[in-house]
Design a protein around this motif. Structure first.
Motif, PDB file in Angstrom:
ATOM      1  N   SER A  62       0.830  -1.210   0.000  1.00 32.84           N
ATOM      2  CA  SER A  62       0.000   0.000   0.000  1.00 32.84           C
ATOM      3  C   SER A  62       0.860   1.254   0.000  1.00 32.84           C
ATOM      4  O   SER A  62       0.542   2.245  -0.670  1.00 32.84           O
ATOM      5  CB  SER A  62      -0.929   0.009   1.220  1.00 32.84           C
ATOM      6  N   SER A  63       1.967   1.225   0.745  1.00 38.56           N
ATOM      7  CA  SER A  63       2.885   2.357   0.790  1.00 38.56           C
ATOM      8  C   SER A  63       3.519   2.587  -0.580  1.00 38.56           C
ATOM      9  O   SER A  63       3.639   3.727  -1.045  1.00 38.56           O
ATOM     10  CB  SER A  63       3.965   2.112   1.845  1.00 38.56           C
ATOM     11  N   VAL A  64       3.911   1.512  -1.229  1.00 36.73           N
ATOM     12  CA  VAL A  64       4.508   1.614  -2.565  1.00 36.73           C
ATOM     13  C   VAL A  64       3.489   2.140  -3.567  1.00 36.73           C
ATOM     14  O   VAL A  64       3.784   3.033  -4.374  1.00 36.73           O
ATOM     15  CB  VAL A  64       5.056   0.246  -3.017  1.00 36.73           C
ATOM     16  N   GLU A  65       2.290   1.599  -3.511  1.00 39.76           N
ATOM     17  CA  GLU A  65       1.243   2.025  -4.437  1.00 39.76           C
ATOM     18  C   GLU A  65       0.930   3.513  -4.276  1.00 39.76           C
ATOM     19  O   GLU A  65       0.742   4.231  -5.264  1.00 39.76           O
ATOM     20  CB  GLU A  65      -0.019   1.201  -4.203  1.00 39.76           C
ATOM     21  N   ALA A  66       0.907   3.978  -3.034  1.00 38.59           N
ATOM     22  CA  ALA A  66       0.637   5.395  -2.776  1.00 38.59           C
ATOM     23  C   ALA A  66       1.738   6.271  -3.377  1.00 38.59           C
ATOM     24  O   ALA A  66       1.466   7.345  -3.934  1.00 38.59           O
ATOM     25  CB  ALA A  66       0.514   5.644  -1.278  1.00 38.59           C
ATOM     26  N   ALA A  67       2.993   5.829  -3.259  1.00 40.07           N
ATOM     27  CA  ALA A  67       4.116   6.604  -3.798  1.00 40.07           C
ATOM     28  C   ALA A  67       4.053   6.692  -5.322  1.00 40.07           C
ATOM     29  O   ALA A  67       4.304   7.749  -5.904  1.00 40.07           O
ATOM     30  CB  ALA A  67       5.437   5.975  -3.362  1.00 40.07           C
ATOM     31  N   ILE A  68       3.718   5.585  -5.963  1.00 44.04           N
ATOM     32  CA  ILE A  68       3.576   5.591  -7.417  1.00 44.04           C
ATOM     33  C   ILE A  68       2.443   6.532  -7.828  1.00 44.04           C
ATOM     34  O   ILE A  68       2.582   7.334  -8.774  1.00 44.04           O
ATOM     35  CB  ILE A  68       3.311   4.164  -7.945  1.00 44.04           C
ATOM     36  N   SER A  69       1.329   6.477  -7.118  1.00 45.51           N
ATOM     37  CA  SER A  69       0.185   7.338  -7.421  1.00 45.51           C
ATOM     38  C   SER A  69       0.527   8.809  -7.250  1.00 45.51           C
ATOM     39  O   SER A  69       0.139   9.650  -8.073  1.00 45.51           O
ATOM     40  CB  SER A  69      -1.001   6.973  -6.523  1.00 45.51           C
ATOM     41  N   GLN A  70       1.254   9.140  -6.186  1.00 50.77           N
ATOM     42  CA  GLN A  70       1.664  10.529  -5.957  1.00 50.77           C
ATOM     43  C   GLN A  70       2.583  11.021  -7.074  1.00 50.77           C
ATOM     44  O   GLN A  70       2.489  12.174  -7.501  1.00 50.77           O
ATOM     45  CB  GLN A  70       2.372  10.659  -4.606  1.00 50.77           C
ATOM     46  N   THR A  71       3.457  10.154  -7.532  1.00 51.30           N
ATOM     47  CA  THR A  71       4.373  10.524  -8.615  1.00 51.30           C
ATOM     48  C   THR A  71       3.602  10.829  -9.892  1.00 51.30           C
ATOM     49  O   THR A  71       3.852  11.843 -10.568  1.00 51.30           O
ATOM     50  CB  THR A  71       5.387   9.390  -8.867  1.00 51.30           C
ATOM     51  N   ILE A  72       2.660   9.961 -10.227  1.00 47.02           N
ATOM     52  CA  ILE A  72       1.856  10.171 -11.435  1.00 47.02           C
ATOM     53  C   ILE A  72       0.997  11.420 -11.296  1.00 47.02           C
ATOM     54  O   ILE A  72       0.841  12.195 -12.257  1.00 47.02           O
ATOM     55  CB  ILE A  72       0.992   8.926 -11.717  1.00 47.02           C
TER      56      ILE A  72
END
Length: 283
Positions: A62-72
């Motif tokens: 979930s932490s990784v997914e959130a970081a990818i989403s923030q980047t996009i």
């Protein structure tokens, strides 16, 4: 003029990751970078318009997914992913507990897989992208007493990168496994190199290796991380980047010796080892 490629770099608060991020920012790339500690990352890099610092627990999907989403959300895309986060483990196989061994795999292997899994939907959508997985020359040759578990994690990184490259090539995505030798970073310091909780006295060669790495090799590594970062940026901009990117003259020396050893073993045992089909018999 800004470089519009968006880079996503893990383990960026020190070492090769930090050097790479600093170079990318200075060259105008858009950069998202992660660390377990946001304060450490922001302090190490500074504040820039083209920089997005992220606190990420790589073994938490979930932490990784959130970081990818923030980047996009901030930059609109992701072009280059660098799985750099990881740590060293120095101890004989018998010395290291199941817990110590699994923790090294969690970060070095499964953390990278989490990033790949969460980044690929965006890369597939774009039909473009490049994933760099930082392994080690210890992920190509395991001839380093006391580094068995660490080498195993890095062999895993090399193996899944080869498969990844084959899987994503039809989708317009590239993959490279980076296999550095010794570079002058904090990798051999106490915060980046774990040692056994319960060492065994019988393993003198391993203790000697531990002492050498912590006291003699540390801060004397021949490789310049700034030059390594330059090579990676060049590879990311290449139309035909390598699948295996060995970094450092020492890495080349170890790789060439390993290749020669394998070729010698194959030649010496070829007659018997290839006469193994049902319709064949050996000598």
């Amino acid at each position: 003029m800004k470089n519009q490629k968006v880079w996503f770099v893990t383990g960026a608060s020190k070492g090769l990751g930090l050097t790479l991020v600093q170079k990318l920012i200075n060259q105008g790339y858009l950069v998202a970078a992660t660390s377990r500690n946001l304060s450490d990352l922001s302090k190490a890099v500074g504040e820039y318009e083209n920089f997005l610092p992220l606190a990420v627990d790589l073994i938490n999907e979930s932490s990784v997914e959130a970081a990818i989403s923030q980047t996009i959300s901030k930059f609109g895309q992701i072009d280059v992913v660098v799985n750099n986060a990881g740590y060293g483990m120095l101890g004989a196989l018998e010395e290291l507990s199941d817990k110590e061994s699994r923790e090294n795999f969690d970060v070095n292997v499964f953390g990278s897989l989490n990033v790949i899994r969460k980044a690929l939907p965006q890369l597939r959508k774009q039909q473009s992208g490049h994933i760099f997985n930082i392994s080690s020359i210890g992920g190509f040759s395991g001839n380093f007493p006391g580094f068995g578990i660490y080498c195993a994690t890095k062999f895993a990184v090399a193996g899944f990168t080869e498969s990844l490259a084959a899987e994503v090539k039809p989708l317009g995505i590239k993959a490279t496994v980076v296999e550095p030798g010794y570079f002058r970073t904090a990798f051999l310091s106490a915060g980046s190199l774990a040692v056994p909780e319960k060492p065994i006295d019988a393993y003198k060669e391993v203790r000697d290796s531990q002492s050498a790495h912590q006291n003699d090799i540390n801060n004397q590594q021949p490789g310049d991380p700034a030059k390594a970062a330059d090579v990676m940026i060049e590879a990311a901009n290449s139309e035909n980047p390598p699948l295996h990117l060995f970094l450092g003259a020492d890495a080349y020396h170890v790789a060439e010796a390993k290749i020669a050893d394998v070729q010698r073993d194959m030649a010496n045992w070829k007659f018997l080892a290839t006469a193994t089909n049902f319709d064949e018999v050996g000598a």
